[in-house]
Design a protein around this motif. Structure first.
Motif, PDB file in Angstrom:
ATOM      1  N   GLU A   1       7.396   7.546  12.497  1.00 43.85           N
ATOM      2  CA  GLU A   1       7.591   7.271  11.078  1.00 43.85           C
ATOM      3  C   GLU A   1       7.616   8.551  10.252  1.00 43.85           C
ATOM      4  O   GLU A   1       7.734   8.512   9.028  1.00 43.85           O
ATOM      5  N   VAL A   2       7.495   9.684  10.936  1.00 46.52           N
ATOM      6  CA  VAL A   2       7.603  10.982  10.260  1.00 46.52           C
ATOM      7  C   VAL A   2       8.673  11.783  11.009  1.00 46.52           C
ATOM      8  O   VAL A   2       8.384  12.484  11.980  1.00 46.52           O
ATOM      9  N   PRO A   3       9.935  11.676  10.563  1.00 44.70           N
ATOM     10  CA  PRO A   3      11.054  12.256  11.323  1.00 44.70           C
ATOM     11  C   PRO A   3      10.956  13.775  11.547  1.00 44.70           C
ATOM     12  O   PRO A   3      11.569  14.298  12.477  1.00 44.70           O
TER      13      PRO A   3
ATOM     14  N   ILE B   1     -12.462   6.123  12.578  1.00 42.57           N
ATOM     15  CA  ILE B   1     -11.583   6.917  11.715  1.00 42.57           C
ATOM     16  C   ILE B   1     -11.539   6.243  10.341  1.00 42.57           C
ATOM     17  O   ILE B   1     -11.263   5.051  10.245  1.00 42.57           O
ATOM     18  N   ASP B   2     -11.845   7.023   9.328  1.00 44.46           N
ATOM     19  CA  ASP B   2     -11.883   6.504   7.957  1.00 44.46           C
ATOM     20  C   ASP B   2     -10.575   6.879   7.266  1.00 44.46           C
ATOM     21  O   ASP B   2     -10.316   8.060   7.015  1.00 44.46           O
ATOM     22  N   PRO B   3      -9.746   5.896   6.937  1.00 43.16           N
ATOM     23  CA  PRO B   3      -8.426   6.209   6.374  1.00 43.16           C
ATOM     24  C   PRO B   3      -8.495   6.856   4.991  1.00 43.16           C
ATOM     25  O   PRO B   3      -7.506   7.397   4.508  1.00 43.16           O
ATOM     26  N   GLU B   4      -9.674   6.823   4.379  1.00 45.61           N
ATOM     27  CA  GLU B   4      -9.818   7.524   3.090  1.00 45.61           C
ATOM     28  C   GLU B   4      -9.975   9.022   3.334  1.00 45.61           C
ATOM     29  O   GLU B   4      -9.635   9.846   2.494  1.00 45.61           O
ATOM     30  N   LYS B   5     -10.511   9.348   4.506  1.00 47.65           N
ATOM     31  CA  LYS B   5     -10.773  10.764   4.792  1.00 47.65           C
ATOM     32  C   LYS B   5      -9.661  11.371   5.642  1.00 47.65           C
ATOM     33  O   LYS B   5      -9.273  12.520   5.451  1.00 47.65           O
ATOM     34  N   SER B   6      -9.188  10.615   6.635  1.00 44.63           N
ATOM     35  CA  SER B   6      -8.217  11.158   7.588  1.00 44.63           C
ATOM     36  C   SER B   6      -6.850  10.540   7.372  1.00 44.63           C
ATOM     37  O   SER B   6      -6.742   9.449   6.809  1.00 44.63           O
ATOM     38  N   VAL B   7      -5.847  11.229   7.859  1.00 47.44           N
ATOM     39  CA  VAL B   7      -4.488  10.688   7.814  1.00 47.44           C
ATOM     40  C   VAL B   7      -4.189  10.094   9.192  1.00 47.44           C
ATOM     41  O   VAL B   7      -4.159  10.805  10.184  1.00 47.44           O
ATOM     42  N   LEU B   8      -3.996   8.777   9.228  1.00 51.93           N
ATOM     43  CA  LEU B   8      -3.691   8.083  10.483  1.00 51.93           C
ATOM     44  C   LEU B   8      -2.251   7.593  10.398  1.00 51.93           C
ATOM     45  O   LEU B   8      -1.899   6.867   9.462  1.00 51.93           O
TER      46      LEU B   8
ATOM     47  N   GLU C   1      -1.199  -1.328   5.660  1.00 56.63           N
ATOM     48  CA  GLU C   1      -1.364  -0.485   4.456  1.00 56.63           C
ATOM     49  C   GLU C   1      -1.839   0.907   4.855  1.00 56.63           C
ATOM     50  O   GLU C   1      -1.362   1.911   4.340  1.00 56.63           O
ATOM     51  N   VAL C   2      -2.790   0.951   5.782  1.00 63.01           N
ATOM     52  CA  VAL C   2      -3.315   2.247   6.244  1.00 63.01           C
ATOM     53  C   VAL C   2      -2.185   3.073   6.852  1.00 63.01           C
ATOM     54  O   VAL C   2      -2.030   4.266   6.559  1.00 63.01           O
ATOM     55  N   LEU C   3      -1.364   2.448   7.680  1.00 61.08           N
ATOM     56  CA  LEU C   3      -0.295   3.185   8.373  1.00 61.08           C
ATOM     57  C   LEU C   3       0.809   3.612   7.405  1.00 61.08           C
ATOM     58  O   LEU C   3       1.387   4.694   7.551  1.00 61.08           O
ATOM     59  N   ASP C   4       1.098   2.773   6.402  1.00 62.93           N
ATOM     60  CA  ASP C   4       2.106   3.153   5.389  1.00 62.93           C
ATOM     61  C   ASP C   4       1.633   4.386   4.624  1.00 62.93           C
ATOM     62  O   ASP C   4       2.378   5.349   4.449  1.00 62.93           O
ATOM     63  N   LYS C   5       0.393   4.312   4.204  1.00 61.89           N
ATOM     64  CA  LYS C   5      -0.163   5.414   3.416  1.00 61.89           C
ATOM     65  C   LYS C   5      -0.243   6.679   4.271  1.00 61.89           C
ATOM     66  O   LYS C   5       0.051   7.785   3.817  1.00 61.89           O
ATOM     67  N   GLY C   6      -0.629   6.500   5.536  1.00 60.87           N
ATOM     68  CA  GLY C   6      -0.747   7.634   6.449  1.00 60.87           C
ATOM     69  C   GLY C   6       0.601   8.322   6.640  1.00 60.87           C
ATOM     70  O   GLY C   6       0.694   9.559   6.580  1.00 60.87           O
ATOM     71  N   ALA C   7       1.651   7.531   6.834  1.00 60.43           N
ATOM     72  CA  ALA C   7       2.986   8.110   7.052  1.00 60.43           C
ATOM     73  C   ALA C   7       3.428   8.895   5.822  1.00 60.43           C
ATOM     74  O   ALA C   7       4.001   9.981   5.931  1.00 60.43           O
ATOM     75  N   GLU C   8       3.113   8.337   4.666  1.00 65.09           N
ATOM     76  CA  GLU C   8       3.511   9.001   3.422  1.00 65.09           C
ATOM     77  C   GLU C   8       2.802  10.354   3.266  1.00 65.09           C
ATOM     78  O   GLU C   8       3.416  11.371   2.951  1.00 65.09           O
TER      79      GLU C   8
END
Ligand code: TYM
Length: 328
Positions: free
Chosen positions: A82-84, A70-77, A298-305
């Motif tokens: 963390e997403v209420p 899974i590429d965090p630049e392409k997908s949202v992980l 960092e990947v998970l923070d960005k993904g949650a956002e």
């Protein structure tokens, strides 16, 4: 471009079944689609979990997604809790779900059968799963065969909501791989391979060491015919190993059968074990690199956002449609 959503529970070590039926399908999808991949920790707590273990398993699952490609630049992980919006929409969907239809879910029946103190959340698990999917206007949900029923329910409640309130949800389609949608237990090959099987010899875990993999495959239940042939009804053990071999080597079942036309089970099992080790080794290596890297957070923070931005928008529409709050 389609929107893809899938989730995996951090409820134990991932098995070869999770990998073949779901995770291994994901990397190719992110090339041409907008993908959301979720660590569904709120689903995991529908059965008791140890706090510290759960925390570790969440991190470990994130690293496995990345190690699998899974590429965090392409997908949202991201992590579900963390997403209420997930639990918020989940509650709203519970209000249009019927107890009867939830009680009919085989996963609920299997997990609650004969148990005392079954949590209410085990019953309302599918409305939360529907919320996961519907929040992202998902077109396609790639999953293993065991999630068919949950997906059918998701489609039903989406249509129910659209008809009753406002047409805001995309009704998603399920995508199931042709070979490997149901990898079976190595010890009881008529039962699916599962993270929670008490018999550790029944499941191969993605992070098993080569020696363990070899040992488990060598002790896999087969039959007394001695011929490597695909026949799910009469030869479930051999058929399961053929499926695993065919996925791990990217060969068809027919080609794999031909390859072992003159082999006994010993030789066949050794080849299956080698193929599985070859498939999993590079993933294991990348997994340990991710586990040690700060980039995981960092990947998970960005993904949650990124997930929140989309999910909150859908939630707002759904609340308005139902008449909740002040409709802002
Ligand atoms: P979970 O965590 O049990 O399994 C994750 C994925 O692995 C697939 N799978 C298998 N595939 C082939 N053979 C097997 N033996 C096998 N065992 C598991 C599952 O089908 C799944 O695709 N309810 C889901 C998690 C979920 C979800 C979602 C999935 C929550 N929300 C939204 C998709 C979309 C589950 O329990 O998966």
């Amino acid at each position: 471009m389609k929107t893809i959503f899938s989730g995996i529970q951090p409820s134990g070590s991932l098995t070869l079944g999770n990998y073949i039926g779901a995770l291994s399908q994901f990397p190719a999808l992110q090339e041409e689609n907008q993908c959301y991949f979720c660590i569904v920790d709120e689903h995991a707590i529908t059965v008791p979990q140890d706090r510290l273990k759960l925390k570790q398993q969440i991190r470990s699952l994130a690293a496995l997604y990345l190690a699998a490609g899974i590429d965090p630049e392409k997908s949202v992980l991201f992590i579900q809790s963390e997403v209420p919006a997930h639990t918020q929409l989940g509650w709203m969907i519970q209000s249009i779900s019927y107890i009867g239809e939830l009680e009919r879910m085989t996963q609920y029946k299997d997990k609650s059968d004969g148990k005392d103190g079954v949590s209410a959340a085990l019953l309302t698990y599918p409305p939360l799963m529907a919320a996961d999917i519907l929040l992202y206007n998902t077109d396609i949900v790639p999953v293993g065969d065991d999630q068919k029923q949950h997906l059918e329910l998701t489609r039903n409640v989406a249509e129910r909501f659209n008809n009753r309130f406002n047409n805001i949800f995309t009704v998603p389609d399920i995508q199931i791989t042709k070979v490997g949608a149901r990898i079976m237990s190595l010890q009881e090959p008529t039962k699916k391979m599962s993270k929670s099987d008490a018999n550790l010899k029944a499941s191969i875990f993605i992070l098993d060491e080569p020696k363990q993999i070899e040992k488990k495959i060598k002790s896999a239940v087969t039959d007394s015919e001695g011929i490597v042939r695909y026949d799910k009804e009469n030869k479930p053990g051999v058929s399961n190993l053929l499926t695993i071999y065919s996925v791990a080597t990217n060969k068809t079942i027919e080609k794999s059968e031909q390859e072992f036309a003159d082999s006994g089970y010993g030789e066949f099992k050794q080849a299956v074990a080698d193929a599985v080790v070859n498939m999993l080794s590079p993933i294991q290596q990348r997994y340990y690199e991710w586990m040690e890297s700060d980039a995981l957070d960092e990947v998970l923070d960005k993904g949650a956002e990124r997930a929140q931005a989309v999910a909150n928008k859908t939630l707002r529409k759904a609340k308005k449609a139902m008449g909740l709050g002040r409709g802002k």
